[in-house]
Enzyme design. Structure first.
Site, mmCIF file in Angstrom:
data_model
loop_
_atom_site.group_PDB
_atom_site.id
_atom_site.type_symbol
_atom_site.label_atom_id
_atom_site.label_comp_id
_atom_site.label_asym_id
_atom_site.label_seq_id
_atom_site.Cartn_x
_atom_site.Cartn_y
_atom_site.Cartn_z
ATOM 1 C CG HIS A 126 -0.925 148.118 10.565
ATOM 2 N ND1 HIS A 126 -1.449 147.123 9.778
ATOM 3 C CD2 HIS A 126 0.401 148.140 10.326
ATOM 4 C CE1 HIS A 126 -0.476 146.536 9.114
ATOM 5 N NE2 HIS A 126 0.656 147.138 9.418
ATOM 6 C CG ASP B 245 7.208 152.243 10.667
ATOM 7 O OD1 ASP B 245 6.243 152.200 9.882
ATOM 8 O OD2 ASP B 245 8.286 151.655 10.459
HETATM 9 C C1 SDX Z 1 3.785 150.182 7.843
HETATM 10 O O1 SDX Z 1 0.667 147.174 5.526
HETATM 11 C C2 SDX Z 1 1.622 146.881 6.323
HETATM 12 O O2 SDX Z 1 1.694 145.806 6.845
HETATM 13 C C3 SDX Z 1 2.652 147.983 6.541
HETATM 14 C C4 SDX Z 1 3.723 147.700 7.566
HETATM 15 C C5 SDX Z 1 4.678 146.610 7.091
HETATM 16 O O3 SDX Z 1 5.309 145.973 7.950
HETATM 17 O O4 SDX Z 1 4.881 146.501 5.851
HETATM 18 O O5 SDX Z 1 3.135 147.283 8.782
HETATM 19 C C6 SDX Z 1 4.588 148.937 7.811
HETATM 20 O O6 SDX Z 1 3.583 150.793 6.819
HETATM 21 C C7 SDX Z 1 3.199 150.622 9.145
HETATM 22 C C8 SDX Z 1 2.329 151.917 9.010
HETATM 23 C C9 SDX Z 1 3.288 153.111 9.048
HETATM 24 N N1 SDX Z 1 2.591 154.351 8.738
HETATM 25 C C10 SDX Z 1 2.311 155.261 9.687
HETATM 26 O O7 SDX Z 1 2.584 155.115 10.875
HETATM 27 C C11 SDX Z 1 1.659 156.541 9.157
HETATM 28 C C12 SDX Z 1 0.520 156.949 10.079
HETATM 29 N N2 SDX Z 1 -0.528 155.946 9.976
HETATM 30 C C13 SDX Z 1 -1.664 156.259 9.099
HETATM 31 O O8 SDX Z 1 -1.365 157.065 8.001
HETATM 32 C C14 SDX Z 1 -2.599 155.090 8.878
HETATM 33 O O9 SDX Z 1 -2.855 154.545 10.103
HETATM 34 C C15 SDX Z 1 -2.216 153.997 7.900
HETATM 35 C C16 SDX Z 1 -1.887 154.540 6.567
HETATM 36 C C17 SDX Z 1 -1.078 153.205 8.428
HETATM 37 C C18 SDX Z 1 -3.434 153.047 7.776
HETATM 38 O O10 SDX Z 1 -4.475 153.821 7.320
HETATM 39 P P1 SDX Z 1 -5.835 153.144 6.770
HETATM 40 O O11 SDX Z 1 -5.958 151.722 7.171
HETATM 41 O O12 SDX Z 1 -5.952 153.460 5.309
HETATM 42 O O13 SDX Z 1 -6.915 153.890 7.634
HETATM 43 P P2 SDX Z 1 -7.532 155.270 7.254
HETATM 44 O O14 SDX Z 1 -6.484 156.186 6.700
HETATM 45 O O15 SDX Z 1 -8.756 155.007 6.456
HETATM 46 O O16 SDX Z 1 -7.944 155.840 8.719
HETATM 47 C C19 SDX Z 1 -9.144 155.409 9.372
HETATM 48 C C20 SDX Z 1 -9.453 156.520 10.380
HETATM 49 C C21 SDX Z 1 -9.498 157.912 9.721
HETATM 50 O O17 SDX Z 1 -10.320 158.756 10.529
HETATM 51 P P3 SDX Z 1 -11.924 158.849 10.142
HETATM 52 O O18 SDX Z 1 -11.981 159.185 8.659
HETATM 53 O O19 SDX Z 1 -12.499 157.497 10.484
HETATM 54 O O20 SDX Z 1 -12.427 159.989 11.020
HETATM 55 O O21 SDX Z 1 -8.389 156.576 11.351
HETATM 56 C C22 SDX Z 1 -7.732 157.839 11.240
HETATM 57 C C23 SDX Z 1 -8.070 158.409 9.877
HETATM 58 O O22 SDX Z 1 -7.979 159.824 9.879
HETATM 59 N N3 SDX Z 1 -6.274 157.572 11.377
HETATM 60 C C24 SDX Z 1 -5.427 158.386 11.996
HETATM 61 C C25 SDX Z 1 -4.189 157.728 11.947
HETATM 62 N N4 SDX Z 1 -4.317 156.562 11.296
HETATM 63 C C26 SDX Z 1 -5.621 156.462 10.943
HETATM 64 N N5 SDX Z 1 -5.587 159.597 12.577
HETATM 65 C C27 SDX Z 1 -4.472 160.165 13.124
HETATM 66 N N6 SDX Z 1 -3.246 159.580 13.119
HETATM 67 C C28 SDX Z 1 -3.064 158.383 12.530
HETATM 68 N N7 SDX Z 1 -1.841 157.812 12.509
#
Ligand code: SDX
Length: 430
Positions: free
Chosen positions: A309, A366
């Protein structure tokens, strides 16, 4: 930078620049950069707004480090346990929990609008049955405005109340029509005598040839899920609603934009992908470690859906509550869903894995919600539609706050990185 009491100062171009600080009621402090470009020529760059506050707001507070979520100061745990969805919608939109009399009046108003213009059914008919429900919902929401073009006077409290009630009443009808169309079933009408979640369930599942048996366990679970999704401060889809509304576009047009933003797999679309991921893991022999490795492999686009998140760097409090409900609802329904076991194993394995722990990646809202939707008989393609149904009062509240604050049209700056000026080359010389 030297921190002063309510300003910060820094040196740029031989000048001493002072920028005011704003501190909110939960001691979050922001640098106000409204004068930055005029005084220094500088703009700030923060792709994805990871560190940028787009607005002040009095609606929802999140402390991502502590896993706190409050709507208008009330904890999500308390509201999920003690309130009903329409009460929470009233709280988000009007700022206070309704008295019994206020809630009664709001419910009476809502009941007046439990009929949608039949012309919308003609638009519904035009969609291919294979269309994604969220694409249909976004289009029908925008089209709905054409059947109710009256501009909303945000200074008129009575009109606001009426508009909010109308949208809260009509949206579940649209969502149920979309579901029924995809199933090839006749469209239902609302039952204005039922409470919100019970009406949602009967709209979706009542079969004209049989008595509809309401199940209090199902409607209670749905009511709580709607509460848990009702608002979440400046998330992607709410930002879309605010940005579109900032041009003074109408409320339904802005909500339609929010629906489109919510569809994305990195946002609301994740709840559908979580269940598909868990089903894939089950079909693949339940090899949890294989999927954790895929999620950690930078060369693999696979991400652990339902994990991580932008704001929560601790447990998403909603995920904790929903996980508890999942056990309760499945037990009450006597449902043994193998993907719940896979979800729990995946969660405990990820929370013991340094890749996720070091990046503070926890289950989000989710991760477990789809398991309850499945138990309610809601098909996976409708999961994000249910998310939109829950988020509706939050979108309305945030849009109204933006308009009442008379916020300017959202028009960010950029840092240009393209070609500098160059001469045109005639076609026969290229
Ligand atoms: C919702 O904003 C809100 O409040 C949204 C929400 C709401 O109520 O409206 O809460 C609802 O959208 C919840 C999120 C649902 N999405 C997912 O579950 C999809 C999977 N999650 C990721 O795609 C991710 O965690 C995000 C998009 C939710 C957040 O990503 P960020 O904050 O942009 O973080 P990032 O992509 O920069 O990741 C930071 C690191 C990276 O690795 P490094 O580059 O540091 O090596 O964490 C890793 C990412 O690769 N990472 C993950 C991961 N989430 C982050 N790696 C594997 N699996 C994941 N799910």
């Amino acid at each position: 930078m030297n921190e002063m009491r309510d300003h910060i100062e820094f040196e740029y171009g031989g000048e001493n620049i002072a920028l005011p600080l704003t501190t909110g009621t939960e001691d979050e402090t922001a640098i106000e950069i409204g004068t930055l470009r005029n005084t220094t020529g500088l703009v700030t760059l923060d792709i994805g707004y990871k560190n940028t506050a787009s607005t002040t707001s009095a609606i929802t507070f999140i402390d991502g480090d502590k896993g706190i979520l409050r709507y208008r100061g009330y904890s999500i745990e308390t509201l999920a346990e003690k309130a009903r969805f329409l009460e929470v919608a009233y709280l988000l939109i009007f700022g206070e929990l309704p008295t019994a009399d206020q809630l009664l009046k709001f419910e009476q108003l809502y009941r007046q609008y439990t009929l949608l213009d039949e012309g919308l059914k003609k638009l519904l008919d035009a969609f291919p049955s294979a269309a994604h429900p969220m694409d249909m919902l976004s289009a029908l929401t925008a089209a709905w405005a054409a059947f109710d073009p009256q501009p909303l006077d945000v200074a008129d409290a009575e009109q606001l109340c009426r508009s909010a009630a109308k949208i809260l009443a009509g949206f579940p009808i649209l969502t149920s029509w979309i579901y029924r169309k995809k199933c090839g079933l006749p469209l239902n009408y609302a039952d204005a005598e039922l409470h919100y979640a019970a009406n949602v369930m009967q709209l979706m599942f009542r079969v004209p040839t049989a008595r509809y048996e309401r199940d209090p366990v199902l409607t209670a679970a749905l009511d709580k899920l709607l509460i848990l999704h009702a608002d979440h401060e400046q998330n992607c889809s709410t930002t879309a609603v605010r940005v579109v509304g900032s041009s003074r576009a109408g409320l339904l047009a802005s909500i339609s934009a929010g629906v489109s933003a919510l569809l994305g797999p990195l946002h609301g679309g994740a709840n559908q992908f979580v269940v598909e991921m868990l089903q894939a893991i089950k079909a693949d022999g339940g090899d949890i470690e294989k999927y954790l490795d895929k999620a950690k492999d930078k060369a693999d686009p696979f991400r652990l859906m339902g994990f991580g998140h932008r704001v929560y760097k601790n447990f998403d409090p909603r995920a904790k509550i929903i996980k508890g409900y999942a056990d309760d609802v499945l037990e009450k329904l006597g449902v043994d869903d193998p993907i719940l076991d896979i979800a729990k194993k995946l969660e405990s394995a990820a929370l013991a894995d340094d890749y996720f722990v070091s990046r503070k990646i926890f289950p989000n809202v989710d991760f477990y919600s789809g398991i309850i939707y499945r138990a309610l008989g809601i098909p996976v393609e409708m999961f994000t539609v249910m998310f939109a149904l829950g988020r509706l009062p939050g979108w309305i509240a945030q849009w109204l706050e933006m308009r009442k604050d008379e916020q300017p049209v959202s028009r960010p700056r950029q840092v240009y990185t393209g070609h500098t000026q160059r001469d045109f080359v005639p076609l026969d010389q290229r």
